[in-house]
Design an enzyme around this catalytic site. Structure first.
Site, PDB file in Angstrom:
ATOM      1  N   ARG A   1     -17.916  50.326 -18.191  1.00 49.72           N
ATOM      2  CA  ARG A   1     -16.908  49.454 -19.060  1.00 49.72           C
ATOM      3  C   ARG A   1     -17.320  49.115 -20.728  1.00 49.72           C
ATOM      4  O   ARG A   1     -16.246  49.276 -21.424  1.00 49.72           O
ATOM      5  CB  ARG A   1     -16.397  48.203 -18.251  1.00 49.72           C
ATOM      6  CG  ARG A   1     -15.670  48.437 -17.100  1.00 49.72           C
ATOM      7  CD  ARG A   1     -15.746  47.283 -16.024  1.00 49.72           C
ATOM      8  NE  ARG A   1     -14.953  46.104 -16.624  1.00 49.72           N
ATOM      9  CZ  ARG A   1     -15.143  45.013 -16.164  1.00 49.72           C
ATOM     10  NH1 ARG A   1     -16.035  44.847 -15.142  1.00 49.72           N
ATOM     11  NH2 ARG A   1     -14.225  43.791 -16.447  1.00 49.72           N
TER      12      ARG A   1
ATOM     13  N   ARG B   1     -16.007  40.473  -7.920  1.00 50.51           N
ATOM     14  CA  ARG B   1     -15.135  41.668  -7.936  1.00 50.51           C
ATOM     15  C   ARG B   1     -15.557  42.916  -7.868  1.00 50.51           C
ATOM     16  O   ARG B   1     -16.950  43.355  -8.483  1.00 50.51           O
ATOM     17  CB  ARG B   1     -14.450  41.596  -9.329  1.00 50.51           C
ATOM     18  CG  ARG B   1     -13.052  40.922  -9.305  1.00 50.51           C
ATOM     19  CD  ARG B   1     -12.468  40.390 -10.790  1.00 50.51           C
ATOM     20  NE  ARG B   1     -12.649  41.548 -11.688  1.00 50.51           N
ATOM     21  CZ  ARG B   1     -12.292  41.493 -13.028  1.00 50.51           C
ATOM     22  NH1 ARG B   1     -11.931  40.355 -13.373  1.00 50.51           N
ATOM     23  NH2 ARG B   1     -12.532  42.363 -13.852  1.00 50.51           N
TER      24      ARG B   1
END
Ligand code: AMP
Length: 216
Positions: A171, A160
């Site tokens: 993140r 991804r």
């Protein structure tokens, strides 16, 4: 049963979500999956969403909360559901309380899968997903039978765009700032269950099932 599954990205949330939903026969509602679906549709909303997800940033609440509220109106949620990736911060947790109040329902269980940071980075870097059916693999810990191919539909697996090291660290930082306060929010309500997430897939599932089976 209405469940929220919390934990850092790459902490094994998606895998456990699938096991729980299959076992207890409830829908798996993942905001990440909802967003990827919208991006694939190629609408203006999808393009706006991809501006945020592509950089590892949170999608604005006006989009996220209304998509979740819509999804929870579906008939399949009458028997319960599992939320994965939502709520991500205290504001979203409060918005979810409002949605639940309107429906005269409440969240019954919040599970936190607690995993050390080094393990998370290793898990995310090795993660491969099927762009067609969404099945998830890990090159070391949960490899497909044929390297690079989905076991279910034989599509070529992808890494991804938001599973790269720099974006992972971003993140994780966003996670720490925003998600920690919601642990307190649910701890106060007495529905938070902390699960040790450094074991194998089955170990973690057994810990969660023990809590859920007690309630049945
Ligand atoms: P995930 O599949 O849960 O790792 O989510 C992929 C991306 O979707 C995240 O990096 C965020 O950009 C976005 N996202 C997922 N859930 C939320 C949420 N509850 N609020 C805002 N953005 C989200």
């Amino acid at each position: 049963m209405r469940i929220i599954l919390l934990g850092t990205p790459g902490g094994g949330k998606g895998t456990q979500a699938k096991l729980i939903c299959d076992h207890f026969n409830i829908p798996h509602i993942s905001t990440g999956d909802i967003f990827r679906g919208k991006i694939k549709e190629g609408t203006a909303e999808g393009r706006e969403i991809s501006e945020y997800t592509g950089k590892g940033q949170l999608v604005p609440d006006r989009i996220t909360i209304s998509l979740v509220e819509e999804r929870l109106k579906n008939d399949d949620c009458k028997k319960g559901f599992l939320l994965d990736g939502f709520p991500r911060d205290e504001k979203q947790a409060q918005a979810l309380d409002l949605i639940m109040n309107k429906k005269n329902e409440e969240i019954n269980y919040v599970f936190l899968i607690d995993v050390p940071k080094e393990i998370i980075v290793d898990r995310i870097l090795g993660r491969r997903v099927c762009p067609k059916c969404g099945e998830s693999y890990h090159i070391k810990y949960n490899p497909p039978k044929v390297p690079g191919k989905c076991d279910v539909c034989e599509t070529a697996l992808i890494h991804r765009a938001d599973d790269q090291e720099e974006i992972i660290l971003d993140r994780l930082a966003i996670y720490n700032q925003t998600t920690e306060p919601i642990l307190k929010f649910y701890e106060k309500k007495g529905i938070l269950h902390k699960i040790k997430g450094d074991g194998g897939i089955q170990d973690i599932f057994v810990q969660i099932s023990e809590v859920l089976n007690k309630a049945q």
